[in-house]
Design an enzyme around this catalytic site. Structure first.
Site, PDB file in Angstrom:
ATOM      1  CG  ASN A  24       0.323  56.398 -39.666  1.00 17.37           C
ATOM      2  OD1 ASN A  24      -0.386  55.481 -38.855  1.00 17.37           O
ATOM      3  ND2 ASN A  24      -0.364  57.591 -39.752  1.00 17.37           N
ATOM      4  CG  ASP A  70      -6.083  54.178 -37.390  1.00 20.96           C
ATOM      5  OD1 ASP A  70      -5.560  55.460 -37.581  1.00 20.96           O
ATOM      6  OD2 ASP A  70      -6.386  53.348 -38.168  1.00 20.96           O
ATOM      7  CG  ASP A 129       1.153  68.159 -34.563  1.00 18.55           C
ATOM      8  OD1 ASP A 129       0.127  68.078 -35.269  1.00 18.55           O
ATOM      9  OD2 ASP A 129       2.171  67.637 -34.444  1.00 18.55           O
ATOM     10  CG  ASP A 155      -0.818  64.241 -36.214  1.00 15.14           C
ATOM     11  OD1 ASP A 155      -1.375  64.927 -36.763  1.00 15.14           O
ATOM     12  OD2 ASP A 155       0.589  64.245 -36.255  1.00 15.14           O
TER      13      ASP A 155
END
Length: 296
Positions: free
Chosen positions: A182, A191, A174, A217
């Site tokens: 973001n 991205d 993770d 993610d």
């Protein structure tokens, strides 16, 4: 030779991994081309023996289709040309008389045209099939294995492990603080970071290892036939190389990795993934940016 005929019979199940082995791929193409030429000659002999009144044209599509399937469009064209010539010779020498020598030549050209169109459309169909298949098995953003295909591959590896009794390691990865990327830089930048991390991990693992994107993610990594010591070194090295890439742009992202090396195989797949996931969340609760690895 046995493997060759097995490949012929299971041609539609050829995987993308098979064609990445250039040496084996070329060898298979040459074997298929040779086999197809022999098959065309055999059809020509049968065509000649049965006489011109019985047509065998459609059967020539068998070696042509096989050559396209394994060798591509140009292999199909070679077999198409050879098939048209053999058909013409079989027709002429079977006793078929023509008023003009241009008639059998015209017929041969027409058959060559039909065989060539068949090769072209079949090769295009196979290209589209492979493209759609690849898109259905990979994550559209990162181009690594998607979750659906991962579970299929995991089941196959579990069956192998049960037979070989060799351990394997499953890691749940993770990205810590990814949401802040973001929020701060935008989703396009997020991205790009996901793609970069996936590519970095992919470059630093073996071809037999399986990396998949499970969620936004979150990734899973399966290391077949890998014991605790080796997999522990691999995971820590992966974490280090990924952090180096992340720091190049000063992103606040780190990795939390929960991993389990399985030496016994009486668990369900979903249970195995959950155990690795639970270890990853344990790291999250304890401060993130670490590797928690168990040996079962």
């Amino acid at each position: 030779m046995k493997n060759f005929f097995n490949n012929i019979l299971t041609g539609w199940k050829i995987s993308d991994e098979m064609v990445t082995d250039n040496k084996n791929s070329k060898k298979l193409k040459y074997m298929v081309l040779f086999f197809s030429l022999l098959l065309v000659i055999l059809l020509g002999i049968i065509d000649h023996k049965t006489g011109f009144e019985i047509s065998f044209s459609i059967f020539y599509l068998i070696p042509i289709s096989i050559s396209v399937l394994f060798g591509g469009f140009y292999s199909g064209i070679i077999i198409s040309l050879f098939s048209a010539i053999i058909w013409a010779l079989a027709d002429i020498y079977s006793g078929h008389q023509y008023e003009n020598f241009l008639i059998p030549l015209w017929n041969a050209i027409m058959r060559l045209g039909y065989f060539s169109f068949h090769s072209f459309f079949m090769s295009r169909f196979l290209e589209m099939y492979k493209k759609v298949k690849k898109e259905s098995l990979t994550d559209s953003l990162t181009a690594v294995t998607n979750s659906r295909f991962f579970y299929i591959l995991f089941e196959q590896e579990l069956m192998k492990a049960k037979r070989s009794k060799k351990p394997f390691t499953l890691a749940y990865i993770d990205l810590d603080n990814f949401k802040s990327v973001n929020d701060t830089y935008g989703h396009l930048e997020g991205d790009s970071l996901l793609i970069k991390i996936a590519q970095t991990i992919k470059k630093n693992i073996r071809e037999t290892d399986i990396l998949a994107r499970i969620g936004g993610d979150e990734f899973v990594l399966l290391l077949p036939e890998t014991d605790y010591k080796l997999s522990d070194n691999i995971l820590k090295r992966l974490r280090d190389v990924v952090l180096i890439e992340v720091k190049k742009n000063d992103y606040p992202v780190t990795l939390s990795i929960g991993a389990i090396t399985f030496n016994k195989f009486d668990f369900e797949i979903n249970d195995m993934v959950k155990q690795a996931d639970d270890l990853m969340y344990k790291i999250k609760r304890e401060g993130k940016n670490n590797v928690e690895h168990k040996n079962l």
